[in-house]
Motif scaffolding. Sequence first.
Motif, PDB file in Angstrom:
ATOM      1  N   ARG A 116      -9.635   2.677  -9.069  1.00 29.38           N
ATOM      2  CA  ARG A 116      -8.725   3.820  -9.045  1.00 29.38           C
ATOM      3  C   ARG A 116      -8.722   4.482 -10.418  1.00 29.38           C
ATOM      4  O   ARG A 116      -9.118   3.891 -11.420  1.00 29.38           O
ATOM      5  CB  ARG A 116      -7.295   3.373  -8.725  1.00 29.38           C
ATOM      6  CG  ARG A 116      -7.153   2.740  -7.357  1.00 29.38           C
ATOM      7  CD  ARG A 116      -7.020   3.800  -6.283  1.00 29.38           C
ATOM      8  NE  ARG A 116      -6.567   3.240  -5.019  1.00 29.38           N
ATOM      9  CZ  ARG A 116      -7.282   3.235  -3.903  1.00 29.38           C
ATOM     10  NH1 ARG A 116      -8.514   3.724  -3.894  1.00 29.38           N
ATOM     11  NH2 ARG A 116      -6.790   2.741  -2.797  1.00 29.38           N
ATOM     12  N   VAL A 132      -2.049   8.265  -8.890  1.00 25.82           N
ATOM     13  CA  VAL A 132      -3.178   7.353  -8.747  1.00 25.82           C
ATOM     14  C   VAL A 132      -4.175   8.053  -7.843  1.00 25.82           C
ATOM     15  O   VAL A 132      -3.799   8.536  -6.763  1.00 25.82           O
ATOM     16  CB  VAL A 132      -2.740   6.014  -8.115  1.00 25.82           C
ATOM     17  CG1 VAL A 132      -3.949   5.104  -7.922  1.00 25.82           C
ATOM     18  CG2 VAL A 132      -1.678   5.346  -8.972  1.00 25.82           C
ATOM     19  N   ALA A 141      -1.040   7.888  -4.713  1.00 26.01           N
ATOM     20  CA  ALA A 141       0.343   7.583  -5.115  1.00 26.01           C
ATOM     21  C   ALA A 141       0.758   8.581  -6.180  1.00 26.01           C
ATOM     22  O   ALA A 141      -0.084   9.057  -6.944  1.00 26.01           O
ATOM     23  CB  ALA A 141       0.442   6.154  -5.657  1.00 26.01           C
ATOM     24  N   ARG A 142       2.038   8.889  -6.204  1.00 29.90           N
ATOM     25  CA  ARG A 142       2.550   9.855  -7.187  1.00 29.90           C
ATOM     26  C   ARG A 142       3.812   9.325  -7.840  1.00 29.90           C
ATOM     27  O   ARG A 142       4.573   8.591  -7.212  1.00 29.90           O
ATOM     28  CB  ARG A 142       2.967  11.163  -6.494  1.00 29.90           C
ATOM     29  CG  ARG A 142       1.869  11.991  -5.960  1.00 29.90           C
ATOM     30  CD  ARG A 142       2.475  13.194  -5.232  1.00 29.90           C
ATOM     31  NE  ARG A 142       1.439  13.925  -4.536  1.00 29.90           N
ATOM     32  CZ  ARG A 142       0.711  14.886  -5.091  1.00 29.90           C
ATOM     33  NH1 ARG A 142       0.936  15.237  -6.344  1.00 29.90           N
ATOM     34  NH2 ARG A 142      -0.229  15.497  -4.409  1.00 29.90           N
ATOM     35  N   ARG A 143       4.025   9.764  -9.065  1.00 29.35           N
ATOM     36  CA  ARG A 143       5.293   9.513  -9.747  1.00 29.35           C
ATOM     37  C   ARG A 143       5.572  10.678 -10.654  1.00 29.35           C
ATOM     38  O   ARG A 143       4.657  11.382 -11.059  1.00 29.35           O
ATOM     39  CB  ARG A 143       5.218   8.243 -10.615  1.00 29.35           C
ATOM     40  CG  ARG A 143       5.372   6.965  -9.858  1.00 29.35           C
ATOM     41  CD  ARG A 143       5.307   5.783 -10.807  1.00 29.35           C
ATOM     42  NE  ARG A 143       5.328   4.547 -10.039  1.00 29.35           N
ATOM     43  CZ  ARG A 143       6.430   3.864  -9.766  1.00 29.35           C
ATOM     44  NH1 ARG A 143       7.604   4.294 -10.214  1.00 29.35           N
ATOM     45  NH2 ARG A 143       6.380   2.758  -9.066  1.00 29.35           N
ATOM     46  N   ALA A 164       3.663   2.429 -14.875  1.00 29.76           N
ATOM     47  CA  ALA A 164       4.106   2.396 -13.477  1.00 29.76           C
ATOM     48  C   ALA A 164       2.950   2.792 -12.554  1.00 29.76           C
ATOM     49  O   ALA A 164       2.757   2.203 -11.487  1.00 29.76           O
ATOM     50  CB  ALA A 164       5.296   3.333 -13.288  1.00 29.76           C
ATOM     51  N   LEU A 165       2.162   3.762 -12.970  1.00 26.21           N
ATOM     52  CA  LEU A 165       1.044   4.212 -12.126  1.00 26.21           C
ATOM     53  C   LEU A 165      -0.050   3.153 -12.055  1.00 26.21           C
ATOM     54  O   LEU A 165      -0.644   2.938 -10.991  1.00 26.21           O
ATOM     55  CB  LEU A 165       0.481   5.530 -12.671  1.00 26.21           C
ATOM     56  CG  LEU A 165       1.396   6.748 -12.456  1.00 26.21           C
ATOM     57  CD1 LEU A 165       1.001   7.896 -13.372  1.00 26.21           C
ATOM     58  CD2 LEU A 165       1.366   7.193 -10.990  1.00 26.21           C
ATOM     59  N   ALA A 167       0.439   0.038 -12.198  1.00 30.28           N
ATOM     60  CA  ALA A 167       0.963  -0.975 -11.269  1.00 30.28           C
ATOM     61  C   ALA A 167       0.842  -0.498  -9.820  1.00 30.28           C
ATOM     62  O   ALA A 167       0.673  -1.300  -8.906  1.00 30.28           O
ATOM     63  CB  ALA A 167       2.427  -1.284 -11.601  1.00 30.28           C
ATOM     64  N   ASP A 168       0.918   0.807  -9.601  1.00 33.49           N
ATOM     65  CA  ASP A 168       0.783   1.360  -8.242  1.00 33.49           C
ATOM     66  C   ASP A 168      -0.660   1.334  -7.730  1.00 33.49           C
ATOM     67  O   ASP A 168      -0.894   1.579  -6.551  1.00 33.49           O
ATOM     68  CB  ASP A 168       1.209   2.845  -8.221  1.00 33.49           C
ATOM     69  CG  ASP A 168       2.713   3.030  -8.360  1.00 33.49           C
ATOM     70  OD1 ASP A 168       3.445   2.057  -8.116  1.00 33.49           O
ATOM     71  OD2 ASP A 168       3.134   4.149  -8.722  1.00 33.49           O
ATOM     72  N   ALA A 169      -1.610   1.121  -8.629  1.00 33.52           N
ATOM     73  CA  ALA A 169      -3.019   1.345  -8.260  1.00 33.52           C
ATOM     74  C   ALA A 169      -3.551   0.296  -7.292  1.00 33.52           C
ATOM     75  O   ALA A 169      -4.392   0.590  -6.450  1.00 33.52           O
ATOM     76  CB  ALA A 169      -3.881   1.384  -9.523  1.00 33.52           C
ATOM     77  N   HIS A 170      -3.084  -0.932  -7.399  1.00 38.41           N
ATOM     78  CA  HIS A 170      -3.535  -2.022  -6.537  1.00 38.41           C
ATOM     79  C   HIS A 170      -5.057  -2.133  -6.492  1.00 38.41           C
ATOM     80  O   HIS A 170      -5.632  -2.467  -5.450  1.00 38.41           O
ATOM     81  CB  HIS A 170      -2.977  -1.866  -5.114  1.00 38.41           C
ATOM     82  CG  HIS A 170      -1.482  -1.805  -5.090  1.00 38.41           C
ATOM     83  ND1 HIS A 170      -0.684  -2.831  -5.530  1.00 38.41           N
ATOM     84  CD2 HIS A 170      -0.634  -0.806  -4.713  1.00 38.41           C
ATOM     85  CE1 HIS A 170       0.589  -2.481  -5.410  1.00 38.41           C
ATOM     86  NE2 HIS A 170       0.646  -1.258  -4.927  1.00 38.41           N
TER      87      HIS A 170
END
Length: 401
Positions: A116, A132, A141-143, A164-165, A167-170
């Motif tokens: 990602r 992401v 994903a968005r923030r 945070a992003l 961490a969202d990436a997985h």
Amino acid sequence: MTASDVQRGSSSSEPALPLAASANAFAPGRALRSAVKVLPEHARGHNRSLVLQTLFHRGAMSRADLARETGLTRVTISDLVAELIADAFVAEKGHREASGPGKPAILVDVDRTGHRIVGIDLSGSDVFIGAVLTLDGDIVARRETPHPPDAGEVLPAVIALARALVADAHAPVLGIGIGTPGVVDDRGVVLTAPNLGWAGFDLEGVLSEALGLPVLVANDANAAVLAEYTFGGAGDDVLLVKVGSGVGSGLLAGGQPMRGSRFAAGEIGHVTVGTDGGPACACGKVGCLEAWLSVPSLSARLAATGDADPDALSGVLRDAGERLGIALAPVVGALDLSEIVLSGPPELLGGVLAQATAEALRTRTLAPFHEGVRVRMTEQGQDIVLRGAAVMVLTARLGVS
Ligand SMILES: [Zn+2]
């Protein structure tokens, strides 16, 4: 900004990939050009980028097809693909449907979901946005986080957003691309960004240290033009005008991102347009392009006309569009650009304004050559800087653009 900016390596916990050099020489797709000559010791990195660039734009194909498309030998392709599979940048995608005798070929493709990218856009006046993205530039994903009022809180807010992003990436993160307002040098140092309180600030260095990942930083309009090039079908000679609270632009000439002598190429906002005055600009001058065209300026002048008079409303937009055309005509003439792309609120830029810009360009440039210059809205919408930030990472890490 130059292609070598986005192609340079970054400090990283991951192994740095060989840098791409002049991948356009016989690339099947297009690649951002670099002035760097390909030396023998760079050939492997160059070939690796060529394979990735081919798969990125053409999609899954067999190793034999890849050899044909790239002009590399079957043995070289076999080696490179094995290496790229081991690095999880390429994956086998099953067999092609058999169309004759013999074993059907195995297809390989860029592993578009294996990694990602994190993109961050600091150009909003109220919020910083981040996403992401897949390697194809799709947002998964968005923030967002409010733009802090205190300059001292900007950096911690950016770091928290990036963390945070990630961490969202997985999935493993290939890198973090950041588009920021202001002037940014080729090492990712923000030379000046008054809105963020930064001057001579090594944003790229500080963030890569804090986050332990490759970080690429560029001016927001310079990032945006990369999105238009890789995902928006723009040609090799294109100027993207980004209209928001200010006005900036990103420029590709001959497929080469332009950076300028002081890294400020594309800073057209405070070019004064004409000698007949105009609105007062925050910089102290009169008639700057930004004073005609920025969103706050356009909105204020539209509000002043009163909603009841459609002629007056379109007159404001026509004036602004004409001024933009006047400012851009010498640039189009000097660089023989094929396309002007507008990024910003479509309800302001998309109709009368864009038409007036095209018309002013037509009447002010050399007819047989430049009358076909297109003026159009981007189709990348509000995500253009995020997607451009992803291209910065793709180019720096994989040699793909
Ligand atoms: Zn000004």
